[in-house]
Design a protein around this motif. Structure first.
Motif, mmCIF file in Angstrom:
data_model
loop_
_atom_site.group_PDB
_atom_site.id
_atom_site.type_symbol
_atom_site.label_atom_id
_atom_site.label_comp_id
_atom_site.label_asym_id
_atom_site.label_seq_id
_atom_site.Cartn_x
_atom_site.Cartn_y
_atom_site.Cartn_z
ATOM 1 N N ALA B 336 -22.217 -4.468 -36.716
ATOM 2 C CA ALA B 336 -23.482 -4.871 -35.975
ATOM 3 C C ALA B 336 -24.650 -5.937 -36.948
ATOM 4 N N VAL B 337 -23.824 -5.717 -37.968
ATOM 5 C CA VAL B 337 -24.170 -6.714 -39.001
ATOM 6 C C VAL B 337 -23.398 -7.615 -39.131
ATOM 7 N N ARG B 338 -22.212 -7.845 -38.663
ATOM 8 C CA ARG B 338 -21.457 -9.177 -38.676
ATOM 9 C C ARG B 338 -21.660 -9.593 -37.772
ATOM 10 N N LEU B 339 -22.511 -8.904 -36.152
ATOM 11 C CA LEU B 339 -22.854 -9.909 -35.023
ATOM 12 C C LEU B 339 -23.392 -10.502 -35.442
ATOM 13 N N LYS B 340 -24.178 -9.799 -36.179
ATOM 14 C CA LYS B 340 -25.876 -10.359 -35.973
ATOM 15 C C LYS B 340 -25.477 -11.563 -37.425
#
Lengths: 104, 1389
Positions: B336-340
Motif C-alpha cells: 500500500a505504501v508503495r502504491l501511495k
C-alpha cells in the motif's frame, strides 16, 4: 436365418421396451428412496434414460430368442415324447431348463 | 412518460370504477378515431361485439397505455400519441386467438383465499398492462400470477400462456402452486424443461395451453419456431430481476416483440435491483409499462407481513484472527505504501480498505494512469494492486469466515500464479501462514462460529427442535463445511445438512438437483432442522417456512439479503440474525443496507418518477368490461407429472392380454401373476436327477458350463446312493485317477498297477483283482472263486448300479438287476472254462456296454423281447440321449477302463486258463467291482449268455473298444463335451468295428465247431486281432500318453485275445469240442432265444438272406445279435441305422463303416431303437456274412451276399472314400462340431479299410475278408483315432495310429504266429506278445509321426492301412482264422 422364421422384431422390441420401462420405474423409485437418504452425500447422476436397441441388435435378439425358445421347446418335447406325453408340460421344461440355461 | 400520471391515479383509486372507465375509454376511442383513421374500425366492434379478437385487438393494443387512463380522460392526448405509435402495427397483426365474449365479461378472483388488497389491486393492474410486480418474498406473487394466467386462460380459449421460471425446481414448484390457487385443469398444463426432448416439446406446444417453462427452453423453442408464438397471450416471468443483459428472458421478450405479437407480460420479483439503472434495464428488457412495488412498510402490505426481527450481531474478530489480521496487515502495508508512493490515491485508511475498493482503484489507474508516473513503473503498480487485492480478499475472508477459509485461500494463492511469485520471498506472508497454521492446529474456533452455535442452541431451547427450522447462509462452500463440522458437535437436536449448488469444485462435490430436492423434502418432513446453504438457498426454491435465518456473512448485497430474509417471516414471526464481524464487514453491511433503502424510495409510487415505461396492449377490448367475480374453485388434487405417469403405467393393462384366450390368460396367471410367489414358479432344481445326464439337444449343443453342471450333479448324486453305488462312484473316480496316472505315464507299462488302482477303487474286487494281477494264471481259480463269492454282492451292486446308472431315468434301473441275476447265475454255472471265458468276455462286453446302460433301461422295459428290445431301447436311449450316453461313457469310461483292465486281467487269466477257467465269476466280479455301470450289460450278458459265448467275445472287443473309446474320449470329454460326444461316437464306431470283427469271428467260430464256442474262440482270435487293431487304434486315438497308457492294457487285451485265440486254437481240438458241445447246448438255447430275436430282427433286416440260410443265419444272427447287442450297447442307435442302411444297400461293409461313422448322427437322429437294432443286426449280419463268406465258402448264400456286399463295397468304396476323404478333410478340422463329418471321416476310414479288404479279397476272399475286417476295424479305429486326434490335436494321433497299426499288425501277426505255433504256454506267449506289442510300439516313433502333417499322415495312414491290411491277412491266416473258418463251417453245417 430367414426372416420368416423368426420373431417379429417389433414384438420383441415392444417386449424389451416394456421391460425397460419397468426397470426404469423401479430404478426411479429406488433412486427416490436413495435420494432422500442421500442427505449430504454424493450426487450420483445416473442417466435416467430408457434403454434402446438399434435395429441390428434387435434382429440379433430375435434370433437368439427364437433359437432359445425353439431349443427349449424341442428339448422339452423330447422329454415329453420319452414319457409318452403328447403335450409339453411345465415339468418337462423344468427338466431341461438348467442345462438349457447354461447352454445359452 | 405519459403513463406516469395514470398510474398514480390508479394507485390512488385502488378500485376501478368500471362503468366510468369504460365510458371514458369509449370517449377516448372516439376521439382517437377522429385523430387517426385507423382506429375507426375499433368501434364497429362496439356495436357488434366481435367474437374474434381480430377487430377488437387493435383497440386493445392502442389502449395498452389507455388502460392506464381508465378514469382519466384528460390524458387522452398523450394516449393518442402512444396509440399512434403503437397503432402502426395494428392491422399487421392478425391475431389467431379468439376471445371468449362471455368469459371476457368477468375476471375471476379466487374467493377462498383471504383477500389481500394489494394482491387484488396488483392483479387488476396486471390484467391489463405489462406489469413488474416487486413484492417482498412471501407476499403472494404467485397468486397474482396465477390469477392473471387463469383469466387469460378463460378469455382466450385458444390462447397459450407461458410461465417462465429460471430453474427446473422452481418450474415444478410454480406449476403446483398455480394449480392449487386457480385450478387450471391439468390436462392443459405442462412443464417444459430441458429434460423434455425438443420433438416432444414441439408436440406439447401444440396440444397444451399452459406451459411452465424454463427461459432457456422458451428461448430455444421460440427461435426454432416450435413455440406457437402467434397464440401466446400471456407471459409470466418469475424472478424477473434476472432479466438483464442477454439472459433468456430478455431474448424471449425481444423475439416476441419482433414478431410482433401482442401479449400480456407479467414480471415478478422480490428484488428488482439495488440500483435504478438495473431496474430500468429490467423495465426496458421486459417491456414493462407498470411497476407495482410494495414493501413491508406499505399500508396495504404490512398487515400481512409477519414480524421479522432483524438482528445484526457484531462479533469480535477474535484473538487468533486478530493476530493473523495484524500479520496480514504487515504484509499489506508495504504494498500500500508503495502504491501511495507511486501516487495512487487510495482514498481511505489502508486498515479498512476492502478488495472491492482496491479493485476500483486499479480500474481507475488503468483508465487514467498517473501523469507523472513513468511507463516502466506501470508493471510495478499493477503487481502491487494484484497483491493488495488478494491480500485484502484474504483478510476479508479472515474476518467474515474465519481463519480456515482464509488459510486455504492463501495456501492456494501461494501455490501458483503471480501472487505466489510475488510473495515467495516475503517473510511476513510466510509468518502469517505459519501463524494461521498454528491457530488452526489448535482448532481455534472462529468467534462467528461459536456465536452462531450459541444462537442456534438458544433458538432450539426456545423452540421445539422438531418443528422449528433454521437456515444458515454462507457465501462460501468452504465455510459451509466449517459450519457443518461445527454443527456436528453440538448434539442431537441439531440435525443439519448442507444445501449447495450443483457444480463440483476441487474439494467439495456439488449436489445434483435431485439431491437438492431430496434435501428440501427431508427438511420439510423434519429429517433435518438446519440447512446450511450457500446462495442457492436464497432464491426461489420453496424452502419451507423457517423460524430463524442466520446470515453467516453480512457482506452481501441488499438484494440477496432481502432474499435471505424472505426465507422467514412468511407465515409466522421470524427472526433474522446477521453475524457481522466488527470492523469492515459491519461497516460494509451497514452501507449496503443504506443503499438498499435508497432504492426503495425510487420505486415508491410505482417508480414513475424514476423510470421510463413502455406501452403495452390491453389485450381485452374495451367493449368488454370485465367485472371481478370471486369464485371458489374446486381444485382437484394436484398430481405431479412423474407420479401421474407412473399411475398410468400401473393401471395400464398389457395389450397382449387382450389377444389371449381365457385359457392362455389363466395359464399366464398361473405362472406370472400369482399373488403368492410360491405357486408354480418354474423350478430349476425340481429334477436334479435329470441334471446328471446331458439332456438331448435339438440344435444348440451343450456348453461347457452345462458339462460342469452335469459333472457336479453327478458328484452330488453319488453320495446319495447306497454304498454299492458308492463303490460305483469310487470306481468312476478310479478311472479318472487311472487316467491321470496314465497321463503321467506311471502305469503305462504296468497294467496290473492300473488294475490295482482300479481295484482299490473297487471296494470288493480290488483285492481279488490285485491277486489276479499278481498271479493271473495261478490265482485264476481263486480269483474266480472270489468272483463267484462276490458275485451275489455284485448282483446287488448291479441292481443298485443299475439304479444309479439310470439316474437319468429312474424307471430303468430296477428291472435290469433281476434279469442279470439269473443270467449271471447261468454264466457262473457254466462249467466250461471256455464258457467262462466267454462269460468273461460277455462281462467285459457288458461292461463295455455299460456306457450304453441307458439302453439297459430300455432293455428292461423291453425285457419281453430281450435282445431286440434291449437293442432297440439301447438305440432309443442312445438316440434319445446321446449326450447322456456320452456322459455315461465318460463316467463309465473310467469304469470301462477299470473293467477293461479287469477284463484284461480276466482275459489274461482267461486266456491263461482258457482251458478250464471260471471266467463267469470273474466277469461277474469285474462287473461287480469296477464295471458296476456294466450291470446293464449284464442284462445283455444274460441275453448274451443265452446266446452263449459269442456275446462275451463280442463284448470283449466291445469292451476294448469301449475302453479305448472311453480313454480316448476322456480327455476329449474333459476338453469339450462336443468332442466327447464325437469321441463317444467314434468309440461306438470303433466298438462296432470290433463287434463286427467279433461277429466275424463268431461267425467263423460258429462255422467251426459248435458254432458258438468255436466261433467264440475264433472270434477271440479275431477279437485279438481286432482288439489289437482296435487297441492300436485306441492307442493312436487316445493320444501318445493315453496310448502309452492304454497300450499296455490294450496289449494285455490283445494278449488276452491273442491268448484266447491261441488258447482256443490250441485247445481247439479238445476245447473246441467242448465248446462245441457247450455251445451247442447253450448255443442252441441261446441261439434259439436269440434266434427269435434274431429272427425278428432278421425279418426286419435280413430280407436278402434266403430261408435256406436261415439256420446259418440264425447262428450268424445270434452272433450277430450278440455283436449287435454289444454294438447296440456301445453305439446302438447310430450303428443300427447305419447297419440297416448298409444292409439295405448291400454295401454292408462300406455302409456299415459309413454307418459307424454316421452312427453319431444316427444316434441323434434315429429315435427308434428298433430301427437301430435292425441296423445293428444288419450290421452284424453283413459282417458275419462276410466272415462266413470268406471263411465259409460253403455257405453260398452268405458268400453271395458277402460277395455282393464286398463287391458293392468295393466298387462304391473308392468313390465314397474319395468323396469322403475330400469331404473329410475339412470335417476333420471341424470334426467335433459336425458329427456327420466325423461319420464321414469314419466312413472314409472304413472305406479305406474296405478297399484294403477288397484288394485282399481279390487275392484271397476269406483271408482278404478277414483282413479286410480287421483292417476295417483298424481303419475304423484309425478313423476314431483320427477323430480323437482331431478333437484333441489332431495330426499326431493319426500318425500314431498308423504307426501303431503297423506295429500292431506286426505284433498281432507275431503273436498270432506265436500263438498258433505254440499252443501250450499260451499265457506266457500272450504275455510275451504283449511285451512284444509294447516293444513293437515305438512310442517315440509314434510321437515323431504324430508331429507329421495331417496330409502326410493321411497319405501315410492310407499307405499304412494298406500295409496293415496286407499284414493282417497274414496275421489272420497265421492266427488260423482261416483254419477256424473252415472248421467252423464244418461245425455249423
Amino acid at each position: 436365418m430367414d426372416a420368416n422364421n423368426t420373431f417379429d422384431s417389433d414384438l420383441i422390441h415392444a417386449i424389451f421396451k416394456h421391460i425397460w420401462a419397468r426397470r426404469f420405474r423401479e430404478r426411479e423409485r429406488s433412486d427416490a428412496i436413495d435420494a432422500t437418504e442421500a442427505e449430504v452425500a454424493l450426487g450420483t447422476t445416473k442417466k435416467n434414460r430408457l434403454a434402446s436397441a438399434n435395429a441390428n441388435a434387435l434382429k440379433l435378439s430375435c434370433e437368439l430368442l427364437k433359437s432359445f425358445v425353439s431349443e427349449a421347446v424341442q428339448r422339452a418335447a423330447i422329454i415329453a415324447e420319452a414319457e409318452g406325453m403328447e403335450k409339453i408340460e411345465a415339468t418337462h421344461l423344468e427338466r431341461i431348463l438348467p442345462q438349457l440355461l447354461l447352454d445359452f | 412518460m405519459g403513463s406516469r400520471v395514470p398510474i398514480e391515479t390508479i394507485e390512488e383509486d385502488g378500485e376501478f370504477d368500471w362503468e366510468a372507465a369504460v365510458k371514458e375509454i369509449d370517449l377516448a376511442c372516439l376521439k382517437t378515431t377522429n385523430a387517426s383513421s385507423s382506429s375507426s374500425s375499433h368501434f364497429t366492434p362496439l356495436a357488434n361485439p366481435p367474437i374474434t379478437a381480430n377487430l377488437t385487438k387493435p383497440p386493445a393494443k392502442r389502449q395498452s397505455t389507455l388502460d392506464k387512463f381508465i378514469g382519466r380522460t384528460e390524458h387522452k392526448p398523450e394516449n393518442h400519441q402512444v396509440v399512434s405509435e403503437c397503432g402502426v402495427n395494428d392491422n399487421d397483426n392478425s391475431p389467431l386467438v379468439g376471445i371468449d365474449p362471455e368469459a371476457a365479461k368477468t375476471w375471476i378472483y379466487p374467493g377462498f383465499v383471504p383477500l389481500r388488497d394489494y394482491q387484488f389491486a396488483i392483479t387488476k393492474t396486471a390484467l391489463f398492462s405489462n406489469t413488474l410486480v416487486a413484492l417482498p418474498t412471501g407476499l403472494g406473487k404467485t397468486l397474482i400470477a396465477a390469477v392473471v394466467m387463469y383469466n387469460y386462460f378463460r378469455w382466450f380459449p385458444q390462447g397459450k400462456i407461458v410461465f417462465a421460471a429460471p430453474s427446473r425446481p422452481l418450474v415444478m414448484q410454480q406449476i403446483e402452486a398455480c394449480h392449487n390457487i386457480v385450478g387450471i385443469p391439468q390436462e392443459w398444463t405442462i412443464d417444459l424443461t430441458g429434460q423434455t426432448c425438443p420433438s416432444k416439446r414441439a408436440f406439447l406446444w401444440k396440444s397444451k395451453r399452459v406451459f411452465f417453462v424454463t427461459p432457456q427452453v422458451l428461448e430455444k423453442d421460440i427461435q426454432s419456431g416450435t413455440c406457437l408464438t402467434n397464440y401466446l397471450v400471456c407471459l409470466v416471468i418469475d424472478e424477473a430481476h434476472r432479466a438483464l443483459g442477454n439472459y433468456s428472458y430478455c431474448v424471449v421478450v425481444r423475439e416476441l416483440m419482433a414478431v410482433p405479437i401482442q401479449l400480456r407480460i407479467l414480471a415478478l420479483t422480490a428484488t428488482p435491483g439495488s440500483k435504478t439503472q438495473a431496474i430500468q434495464g429490467i423495465i426496458d428488457n421486459l417491456q414493462i409499462s407498470t411497476l407495482e412495488y410494495r414493501n413491508e412498510s406499505d399500508h396495504d402490505v404490512c398487515p400481512y407481513v409477519h414480524d421479522r426481527k432483524l438482528e445484526v450481531i457484531e462479533v469480535p474478530l477474535g484473538q487468533d484472527a486478530d493476530d493473523v489480521s495484524k500479520r496480514l496487515f504487515h504484509v499489506i502495508r508495504p504494498y500500500a505504501v508503495r502504491l501511495k508512493n507511486f501516487g495512487v490515491n487510495l482514498n481511505r485508511d489502508i486498515q479498512t480498505l476492502s478488495p472491492h475498493e482496491v479493485l476500483m482503484a486499479r480500474d481507475k489507474f488503468r483508465q487514467a494512469p498517473l501523469p507523472g508516473l513513468p511507463h516502466v513503473n506501470h508493471g510495478d503498480v499493477e503487481s502491487c494492486f494484484a497483491a493488495l487485492i488478494t491480500l485484502y480478499h484474504i483478510r476479508k475472508l479472515l474476518s467474515s469466515h474465519g481463519i480456515r477459509p482464509a488459510y486455504e485461500m492463501l495456501e492456494e494463492k501461494l501455490k501458483e500464479g503471480p501472487f505466489a511469485r510475488l510473495m515467495s520471498k516475503n517473510e511476513d506472508i510466510r509468518m502469517t501462514k505459519l501463524l494461521m497454521q498454528q491457530r488452526l492446529s489448535h482448532g481455534a474456533p472462529s468467534p462467528k462460529l461459536s456465536k452462531m452455535l450459541e444462537i442456534l442452541v438458544d433458538h432450539f431451547k426456545v423452540k421445539d427442535p422438531k418443528t422449528s427450522r433454521v437456515i444458515i447462509f454462507s457465501n462460501f462452500r468452504g465455510s459451509v463445511r466449517d459450519i457443518m463440522n461445527a454443527l456436528s458437535n453440538i448434539g442431537d437436536m441439531v440435525k443439519a445438512t448442507e444445501f449447495i449448488g450443483q457444480s463440483s469444485g476441487k474439494t467439495l462435490k456439488g449436489q445434483s438437483q435431485k439431491i437438492q430436492q431430496a434435501v428440501l423434502e427431508k427438511f420439510r418432513a423434519g429429517g433435518f432442522n438446519v440447512i446450511v446453504a450457500t446462495s442457492i438457498g436464497e432464491e426461489g426454491l420453496d424452502i419451507m417456512e423457517v423460524d430463524l435465518v442466520i446470515c453467516f456473512d453480512a457482506n452481501v448485497s441488499p438484494l440477496r439479503m432481502i432474499q435471505r430474509m424472505g426465507r422467514t417471516g412468511r407465515k409466522n414471526n421470524g427472526r433474522v440474525v446477521v453475524l457481522a464481524c466488527e470492523g469492515s464487514e459491519k461497516n460494509s453491511y451497514m452501507r449496503k443496507q443504506a443503499s438498499g433503502r435508497a432504492i426503495k424510495k425510487h420505486m415508491r409510487n410505482g417508480g414513475t418518477n424514476s423510470f421510463n415505461f413502455h406501452p403495452s396492449p390491453r389485450m381485452i377490448p374495451h367493449v368488454y368490461k370485465p367485472e371481478v367475480q370471486h369464485v371458489e374453485f374446486s381444485i382437484k388434487q394436484f398430481v405431479p407429472r412423474g407420479k401421474k405417469l407412473q399411475e398410468e403405467y400401473a393401471t395400464e393393462t398389457p395389450a397382449f392380454q387382450k389377444k389371449l384366450t381365457p385359457a392362455e390368460t389363466h395359464m399366464l396367471a398361473k405362472y406370472y401373476n400369482n399373488p403368492d410367489e410360491e405357486k408354480l414358479r418354474v423350478s430349476l432344481i425340481a429334477f436334479p436327477h435329470f441334471q446328471t445326464l446331458p439332456s438331448k439337444v435339438h440344435k444348440v449343443m451343450h456348453s461347457r458350463q452345462t458339462g460342469m453342471l452335469i459333472d457336479a450333479m453327478q458328484h452330488l448324486q453319488e453320495p446319495t446312493f447306497s454304498e454299492q453305488s458308492k463303490s460305483f462312484f469310487t470306481e468312476f473316480r478310479a478311472p479318472l485317477g487311472e487316467r491321470e496316472e496314465l497321463d503321467t505315464g506311471l502305469r503305462v507299462t504296468n497294467d496290473p498297477k492300473d488294475l490295482h488302482s482300479v481295484r482299490d477303487l473297487e471296494v470288493n474286487t480290488s483285492q481279488r483283482k490285485a491277486k489276479q494281477v499278481e498271479s493271473p494264471t495261478s490265482t485264476l481259480e481263486t480269483t474266480e472263486k472270489d468272483y463267484e463269492e462276490s458275485s451275489p454282492t455284485h448282483r446287488y451292486l448291479f441292481s443298485s448300479e443299475c439304479a444309479s446308472v439310470d439316474t437319468l431315468g429312474n424307471v430303468f434301473v430296477m428291472p435290469v438287476p433281476l434279469l442279470f441275476f439269473p443270467n449271471v447265475l447261468e454264466s457262473d454255472n457254466t462249467p466250461l472254462p471256455k464258457t467262462e471265458k466267454q462269460h468273461s468276455c460277455r462281462n467285459t462286453s457288458h461292461i463295455d456296454l455299460v456306457p450304453v446302460d441307458t439302453s439297459e433301461k430300455h432293455r428292461q422295459d423291453n425285457i419281453s423281447c430281450k435282445l431286440k428290445e434291449r437293442f432297440s431301447p439301447d438305440g432309443a436311449s442312445e438316440t434319445l440321449e446321446t449326450h447322456s450316453l456320452v456322459k455315461r461313457n465318460s463316467t463309465r469310461v473310467g469304469e470301462d477302463d477299470v473293467a477293461n483292465s479287469v477284463g484284461e486281467i480276466v482275459l489274461s487269466s482267461d486266456e491263461d486258463d482258457c482251458e478250464g477257467l471260471e471266467l463267469s465269476p470273474r466277469l461277474t466280479n469285474f462287473i461287480k467291482s469296477g464295471i458296476v455301470p456294466e450291470s446293464p450289460v449284464y442284462d445283455q450278458g444274460e441275453a448274451n449268455r443265452e446266446e452263449d459265448l459269442e456275446f462275451p467275445q463280442l463284448s470283449s472287443p466291445m469292451r476294448f473298444s469301449n475302453e479305448l473309446a472311453g480313454e480316448s474320449s476322456f480327455p476329449e470329454r474333459k476338453v469339450q463335451h462336443k468332442c466327447n460326444d464325437y469321441n463317444i461316437v467314434s468309440t461306438t464306431t470303433e466298438l462296432r468295428t470290433p463287434q463286427k470283427e467279433v461277429g466275424l469271428a463268431n461267425g467263423t467260430e460258429c462255422l467251426a465247431v459248435s458254432p458258438i464256442p468255436e466261433d467264440w474262440r475264433t472270434p477271440l482270435a479275431n477279437l485279438t486281432n481286432t482288439n489289437s487293431s482296435a487297441r492300436k487304434d485306441w492307442r493312436v486315438s487316445s493320444g501318445e500318453k493315453l496310448e502309452t497308457l492304454r497300450q499296455p492294457r490294450k496289449l494285455k487285451r490283445l494278449r488276452r485275445l491273442g491268448d484266447c485265440s491261441s488258447a482256443v486254437k490250441e485247445n481247439y481240438p479238445g476245447i473246441t469240442e467242448a465248446d462245441h458241445i457247450r455251445s451247442r447246448s447253450r448255443g442252441k438255447k441261446h441261439i434259439r432265444v436269440k434266434w427269435k430275436s434274431a429272427e425278428s430282427w432278421f425279418t426286419l433286416s435280413s430280407v436278402a438272406f434266403a430261408l435256406v440260410t436261415k439256420k446259418k443265419k440264425m447262428i450268424m444272427d445270434d452272433d450277430v445279435q450278440v455283436f449287435i447287442d454289444e454294438e447296440a450297447e456301445v453305439s446302438s442307435g447310430a450303428e443300427m441305422s447305419a447297419d440297416e442302411n448298409e444292409d439295405v444297400t448291400g454295401d454292408s461293409f462300406e455302409d456299415s463303416f459309413i454307418d459307424d461313422g454316421t452312427m453319431p448322427t444316427a444316434n441323434t437322429q434315429a429315435e427308434s431303437g428298433k430301427v437301430d437294432m435292425m441296423a445293428v443286426y444288419r450290421y452284424i449280419q453283413p459282417k458275419i456274412s462276410f466272415f462266413y463268406c470268406e471263411v465259409n465258402e460253403l455257405i453260398k448264400n452268405h458268400k453271395v451276399s458277402f460277395h455282393r456286399r464286398s463287391l458293392l463295397s468295393q466298387s462304391p468304396l473308392p468313390a465314397r472314400f474319395r468323396d469322403l476323404a475330400a469331404s473329410s478333410l475339412s470335417p476333420y478340422s471341424a470334426g467335433p462340431l459336425t458329427r456327420i463329418n466325423e461319420s464321414r471321416s469314419d466312413s472314409d476310414k472304413s472305406l479305406s479299410s474296405l478297399r484294403t479288404p477288397k484288394t485282399t479279397n481279390s487275392e484271397s476272399n476269406q483271408d482278404a475278408m478277414m483282413i479286410g475286417n480287421l483292417s476295417v476295424v483298424q481303419i475304423s479305429s484309425d478313423s476314431r483315432k483320427r477323430k480323437f486326434s482331431l478333437c484333441n490335436s489332431a495330426n499326431a494321433p493319426v500318425i500314431n495310429l498308423e504307426s501303431k497299426f503297423a506295429a500292431h499288425a506286426q505284433a498281432t501277426e507275431k503273436e498270432s504266429h506265436e500263438g498258433v505255433r505254440s499252443n501250450a504256454g499260451a499265457l506266457e506267449y500272450n504275455d510275451d506278445d504283449d511285451d512284444a506289442f509294447f516293444a513293437t510300439l515305438d512310442f517315440d516313433a509314434m510321437e515323431a509321426q504324430a508331429t507329421l502333417l495331417l496330409s502326410k499322415q493321411r497319405s501315410e495312414a492310407k499307405e499304412k492301412e494298406d500295409a496293415t491290411v496286407i499284414p493282417n491277412p497274414g496275421m489272420q491266416r497265421s492266427d488260423g482264422m482261416e483254419k477256424d473258418a473252415p472248421s467252423f463251417d464244418l461245425g455249423l453245417w
